[in-house]
Structure formats: structure tokens, C-alpha cells
Design an enzyme around this catalytic site. Structure first.
Site, short mmCIF file in Angstrom:
data_model
loop_
_atom_site.label_atom_id
_atom_site.label_comp_id
_atom_site.label_asym_id
_atom_site.label_seq_id
_atom_site.Cartn_x
_atom_site.Cartn_y
_atom_site.Cartn_z
N LYS A 172 2.78 28.78 -10.38
CA LYS A 172 3.46 29.14 -11.56
C LYS A 172 4.84 29.59 -11.41
O LYS A 172 4.99 30.89 -10.76
CB LYS A 172 2.83 29.94 -12.32
CG LYS A 172 3.44 30.12 -14.03
CD LYS A 172 2.90 31.14 -14.89
CE LYS A 172 3.91 32.28 -14.84
NZ LYS A 172 5.16 32.02 -15.41
N GLU A 247 4.39 41.78 -3.98
CA GLU A 247 5.99 41.80 -3.61
C GLU A 247 6.54 42.18 -5.10
O GLU A 247 6.73 41.47 -5.91
CB GLU A 247 6.61 40.44 -3.15
CG GLU A 247 5.74 40.17 -2.06
CD GLU A 247 5.84 40.76 -0.75
OE1 GLU A 247 6.84 41.82 -0.87
OE2 GLU A 247 5.25 40.75 0.30
N CYS A 281 15.90 41.38 -5.22
CA CYS A 281 15.00 42.72 -5.02
C CYS A 281 15.55 43.36 -4.03
O CYS A 281 15.19 44.71 -3.79
CB CYS A 281 13.67 42.04 -5.11
SG CYS A 281 13.42 40.82 -3.54
N GLU A 383 14.23 51.00 -11.71
CA GLU A 383 14.86 49.40 -11.42
C GLU A 383 15.58 49.17 -12.44
O GLU A 383 15.10 48.86 -13.81
CB GLU A 383 14.02 48.37 -10.87
CG GLU A 383 14.54 47.31 -10.35
CD GLU A 383 13.42 46.36 -9.75
OE1 GLU A 383 12.50 46.25 -10.59
OE2 GLU A 383 13.34 45.74 -8.74
P1 NAD Z 1 7.94 39.49 -14.06
O1 NAD Z 1 6.92 40.49 -13.43
O2 NAD Z 1 8.13 39.72 -15.48
O3 NAD Z 1 7.36 37.94 -14.03
C1 NAD Z 1 7.07 37.51 -12.60
C2 NAD Z 1 6.29 36.32 -12.84
O4 NAD Z 1 5.08 36.79 -13.24
C3 NAD Z 1 6.61 35.45 -13.93
O5 NAD Z 1 6.15 34.12 -13.39
C4 NAD Z 1 5.78 35.84 -15.16
O6 NAD Z 1 5.83 34.78 -16.24
C5 NAD Z 1 4.52 36.32 -14.59
N1 NAD Z 1 3.61 37.11 -15.25
C6 NAD Z 1 4.15 37.93 -16.14
N2 NAD Z 1 3.11 38.86 -16.76
C7 NAD Z 1 1.98 38.16 -16.08
C8 NAD Z 1 0.55 38.63 -16.27
N3 NAD Z 1 0.11 39.31 -17.03
N4 NAD Z 1 -0.13 37.82 -15.38
C9 NAD Z 1 0.22 36.96 -14.37
N5 NAD Z 1 1.53 36.43 -14.57
C10 NAD Z 1 2.40 37.11 -15.38
O7 NAD Z 1 9.00 39.79 -13.04
P2 NAD Z 1 10.59 39.00 -13.47
O8 NAD Z 1 11.29 39.91 -14.55
O9 NAD Z 1 10.41 37.86 -13.38
O10 NAD Z 1 11.39 39.27 -12.03
C11 NAD Z 1 12.01 40.41 -11.78
C12 NAD Z 1 11.12 41.38 -10.69
O11 NAD Z 1 10.84 40.93 -9.69
C13 NAD Z 1 11.87 42.56 -10.26
O12 NAD Z 1 11.28 43.67 -10.46
C14 NAD Z 1 12.36 42.45 -9.02
O13 NAD Z 1 12.47 43.56 -8.22
C15 NAD Z 1 11.10 41.60 -8.49
N6 NAD Z 1 11.14 40.88 -7.44
C16 NAD Z 1 10.30 41.36 -6.49
C17 NAD Z 1 10.77 40.78 -5.09
C18 NAD Z 1 9.86 41.40 -3.87
O14 NAD Z 1 9.93 40.36 -2.78
N7 NAD Z 1 9.48 42.27 -3.79
C19 NAD Z 1 11.67 39.50 -5.03
C20 NAD Z 1 12.21 39.18 -6.19
C21 NAD Z 1 12.00 39.90 -7.22
#
Ligand code: NAD
Length: 479
Positions: A172, A247, A281, A383
Site C-alpha cells: 500500500k 522505519e 526522514c 519531528e
Molecule cells: P504515516 O504514518 O501517516 O503514514 C505512512 C503509511 O501508513 C501511509 O501509507 C498510511 O496510509 C499508512 N497508515 C496510516 N495509519 C495506518 C494504520 N493505522 N494502519 C496501517 N497503516 C496506516 O506517515 P506519513 O505522514 O505518510 O510519512 C511521514 C513520516 O514517515 C515521518 O514521520 C517520517 O519521518 C517517516 N519516514 C520515515 C522513514 C524511515 O526510513 N525511517 C522514511 C520516510 C519517512
């Protein structure tokens, strides 16, 4: 642009018939629809993946590798289409999508296509008594969930190793940036990836994401996203004894010593602060500078950043594009207000930018530098994930280390110094899964990648991720 789910090699509308809007961040306008998939769509995909698993997992690894290379070639053949889609969907400058995101998606498939042919397992001899050998078998059906900041880059970073290791995948992409995930499903159809091996579902986290995380037949979850979401996923998946790779977020320190190569540090720090509008990130959002050069650094850095051009992501010369969504822009702006309330000084930026013409309703924020905040201020602890950095002075290595480690996160750290002993010692002490010395975002896909503390659990990359996507089974043979 009407996006569809990819299940069992077919492009399908969601069974419930509902769709979400897809908004272009640079214009604030709807430019397409996304399936609002639900658990029944996940069920259909899981059944397809289960049916595909026996033949995919027993396929010779060289044959699986050929599919990885074919997908890479398929993306390459539609390179400019992927580039334009990524920029339009995410708001990132088209030059960045062309230089980083799409080349990296191609590399991910190629890298893990090669890696699986080199993946070996261990043998432990008990001389004269027995020999142990370890099988590393694919897990079965696995879930891959990715965020919006590097859409196809991170989506393929999970899918490619999962498939190469012999698993069937339910994936997804973020509902905020689904477009290149959809193009990937078209490529998989074009190259004839067998039905059910990869299934790509679109929709929200609480609906389709949750259905993936909680489906009893999905045995492992690889998730990249926010720490709060990671907590929710861990709470649901752990009691089901699923393998989990998380991650998560970061608040990365960029530690600058007076003895560094100043010009190289300055140029790289502009990039490490604001590339992709600060929405990587690994961006260094807390700049920690030795007091001897603090004043000079703030002046030079502010001068450079204030000259950065915020513009239409479609223009080749644009350095800073749009933030990914209205709600994210509002979150970023609210942190700038919090910084002011906490006594911070805005050295440059600090506000939304109104562009002309087609971008007049876009989500643009000027790159922002904040000084004068205490280490415990919210903008130094939480963050923000946008074009906002703080600068804090330090006077000793011990103080730099204490500032660097003084947050709940532990993803990455950058250290600038020409004193190699100091750099190694600090790298050893700093709480981060990834440390760069005198560089930033220099990536070798073979290296372990991931964070400590609230930045995650587990490591991706290279052979680490192939170990994650396989079950180790030890077999002991008595001699
Ligand atoms: P998010 O957690 O809102 O969403 C990430 C994904 O998870 C999306 O596909 C979303 O639809 C899904 N999701 C949301 N709620 C869910 C649930 N309850 N169950 C299952 N899936 C769910 O994150 P975002 O806003 O899309 O991305 C930004 C964040 O990602 C920042 O915190 C950033 O630091 C982090 N990030 C981390 C890395 C890493 O490698 N550590 C890399 C890129 C981004």
C-alpha cells in the site's frame, strides 16, 4: 487520472465503489481519484497472493531476479512519465524526481535482483558430532506500507526485497501520493509478473492499511511512516506474532565542528536541511554548531537559504517545491508559531509563499531557520518534517553529544570535522542507526538502514532485509 487497485494482475476498482480525491500540492486542485479500498479488497488480494506463493517461492532465484530486472527496465522505459507523476503527486521539484526518486526505484529492483543471487545461509559444524545448516525460507504473504515523502523510492525499497526473497506481497502506497505506485502496477502487468505475486492496494491507513496489518494470513509487515502510526501498528501486529520492520520518524542532529571543511559543510547543510522541502526522514533538522563558528555559520547559512527559490515543481530550475498537503503545511506553520512563542528567532523564512498563476493555491513555505531555542523546546524535540531547521551552539564534544542524543529519536546523524579521531569516537557514541561523516545521504544499498529508539525497530537494506523477509530454520544432522 483514475487510479485502480492491482490484484491478481488485474486493474480493479475497489469492491465498495468508493474513491478519494487526489490533490496536486502545487495547485491545491483535485487531479484524480484513488480507490478507497477496504478489508474486502485486502481479502481478495490475500487470496490471490496465497494462490501464487507456492510457485513463486519455489521459482529458481535467478528467475525471480529476471523479473526484478524486467520491472527495473519497465520503469526505465517510462522514466519521464514516472518523473512527472512523482513531481505532480508529491510537489517535489521535477529535477529531484529525475535525479533521485525514479533512478533509485530502478536501482532498488536491480539491487535486490542481484542481491538474491548472492544470498547465502550459514552452516555450523560440531566436529565429529553433527552439522547444522540454516535454511532461509520465504515467509509467505507479507505486507509493505509506505509514506508519501519518497513515494516510489520507499515503496520499491520494500517490495523489491520481499519479492526477490520469494514472498508474495500486499503493498500500500500512501493515499497522499499513490500515482507512481499505480504506474508500477502497470509496469508489472507489462512485464508479465505472475498473477497474485504483487498486489497493490490504494486507500487510507485506518481502512486498508489496518486491514493489511491485522489480516491473519499476512505474516510480516514492513512499515515506513510516522512514529505514532508505528506504535499503532506494533500494538496490533505484535500479539499476532508477525515479523515487524518499523522505519519511523526522526529529529536528526547535524553536528558541525569549527575544524570542518567549511564550504563543503555549508553547501551540504543547505541540502541536508531543505532537500525535498525538508521532507526526508534523514534531513538534519537540528543543526548543532561549535560556538567558535556559530555567528559566522548563522550568517552564511541564512544568506544562502534566503536566496533559495521556491517555485512551481514543474519548472526545471525550481529548488524548493510544495509541501505535500494542506494539512501538512498547516502543521509545519503551526510549529513556526510555537517556536516564536517559545522565544525563538526566525532568521529567514517563517511563512507561507503565495505564487502566481497555476500555483496560486499551492502549499509553499519558505525555508525557515530558527535560532535561540532551548534544547527542550518543542521545535528541538518533535519531528516537524518540513523546511524548518533550528541552530544551537555547543562548546565541547560532550555537550554536542548530549544535545545530539537528547531526543526520543535515533535515526541518523551527520558529523562535520577534519579530526578523524573525534569523528569516529562521536559516531561510536551517538544514538543513531545511520551516521554520515563529512557527507550526507551518501547511500550504499548494501548497508544496514534503520533507526534506534523511537525511530524504529529492525534494519532494511542489503542482506539485512533479505533476512527480515525470510524465516531462518536450522537443521541439525547427527554424523
Ligand atoms: P504515516 O504514518 O501517516 O503514514 C505512512 C503509511 O501508513 C501511509 O501509507 C498510511 O496510509 C499508512 N497508515 C496510516 N495509519 C495506518 C494504520 N493505522 N494502519 C496501517 N497503516 C496506516 O506517515 P506519513 O505522514 O505518510 O510519512 C511521514 C513520516 O514517515 C515521518 O514521520 C517520517 O519521518 C517517516 N519516514 C520515515 C522513514 C524511515 O526510513 N525511517 C522514511 C520516510 C519517512
Amino acid at each position: 487520472m483514475r487510479i485502480q487497485n492491482y490484484i491478481n494482475s488485474e486493474l480493479l476498482d475497489p469492491q465498495g465503489g468508493k474513491h478519494l480525491d487526489n490533490i496536486e500540492p502545487a495547485t491545491g486542485k483535485v487531479f484524480g481519484t484513488i480507490p478507497d479500498s477496504q478489508s474486502e479488497d485486502v481479502q481478495m488480494a490475500v487470496e490471490a497472493a496465497q494462490a501464487a506463493f507456492p510457485s513463486w517461492s519455489s521459482l529458481d532465484h535467478n528467475e525471480r531476479a529476471k523479473y526484478m530486472f524486467a520491472i527495473a527496465d519497465g520503469i526505465r522505459a517510462r522514466f519521464e512519465e514516472f518523473v512527472a507523476a512523482e513531481s505532480q503527486d508529491n510537489g517535489k521539484p521535477i529535477s529531484l524526481a529525475r535525479a533521485v526518486d525514479i533512478p533509485r526505484a530502478i536501482s532498488n529492483f536491480e539491487h535486490f535482483g542481484h542481491a538474491i543471487t548472492q544470498f547465502s545461509s550459514e552452516s555450523h559444524s560440531m566436529p565429529g558430532v553433527a552439522i547444522n545448516y540454516t535454511l532461509r525460507q520465504p515467509i509467505g504473504v507479507v505486507g509493505c506500507i509506505s509514506p508519501w515523502n519518497l513515494p516510489i523510492y520507499l515503496f520499491s525499497w520494500k517490495i523489491a526485497p520481499a519479492l526477490a526473497a520469494g514472498n508474495c506481497v500486499i503493498a500500500k502506497p500512501s493515499e497522499v501520493t499513490p500515482l507512481t505506485g499505480y504506474l508500477l502496477s502497470e509496469v508489472c502487468k507489462e512485464v508479465g509478473l505472475p498473477p497474485g505475486v504483487l498486489n497493490i492496494l490504494h486507500g487510507t491507513g485506518p481502512a486498508v492499511g489496518d486491514a493489511i496489518v491485522t489480516h491473519p494470513k499476512i505474516k510480516a509487515i514492513s512499515f515506513t511512516g510516522g512514529t505514532t502510526t508505528g506504535k499503532i501498528i506494533a500494538a496490533k501486529a505484535a500479539p499476532m506474532f508477525k515479523k515487524l520492520s518499523l522505519e519511523l520518524g526522526g529529529k536528526n542532529p547535524n553536528i558541525i565542528f569549527a575544524d570542518c571543511d567549511y564550504d563543503e559543510m555549508l553547501n551540504t547543510t543547505v541540502r541536508s536541511s531543505f532537500a525535498n522541502q525538508g521532507q526526508i526522514c534523514l534531513c538534519g533538522s537540528r543543526i548543532i554548531v561549535e560556538d567558535k563558528i556559530y555567528e559566522k555559520f548563522v550568517k552564511d547559512f541564512t544568506e544562502k537559504v534566503s536566496r533559495m527559490e521556491v517555485g512551481d515543481p514543474q519548472n526545471d530550475g525550481t529548488q524548493m517545491g510544495a509541501l505535500v498537503s494542506k494539512s501538512h503545511m498547516e502543521k509545519v506553520l503551526s510549529y513556526i508559531e510555537i517556536a516564536k512563542e517559545e522565544g525563538g528567532t526566525i532568521e529567514t523564512g517563517g511563512h507561507q509563499v503565495k505564487l502566481d498563476d497555476r500555483c496560486s493555491d499551492g502549499y509553499f513555505v519558505r525555508p525557515t531557520i530558527i535560532t535561540g531555542l532551548s534544547p527542550n523546546a518543542r521545535c528541538n524535540q518533535e519531528e516537524i518534517f518540513g523546511p524548518v531547521v533550528t541552530i544551537t551552539p555547543f562548546s565541547s564534544v560532550e555537550e554536542a553529544l548530549s544535545l545530539a542524543n537528547g531526543v526520543v529519536y535515533g535515526l541518523s546523524c551527520t558529523i562535520w570535522t577534519s579530526n578523524i579521531k573525534k569523528a569516529h569516537n562521536l559516531a561510536n557514541e551517538v544514538e543513531a542507526g545511520v551516521v554520515w561523516i563529512n557527507c550526507w545521504l551518501l547511500r550504499d544499498l548494501r548497508t544496514p538502514f534503520g533507526g534506534m529508539k523511537a525511530s524504529g525497530v529492525g534494519r532494511e537494506g542489503g542482506l539485512e532485509v533479505l533476512r527480515f523477509f525470510t524465516e531462518a530454520k536450522n537443521v541439525c544432522v547427527k554424523l
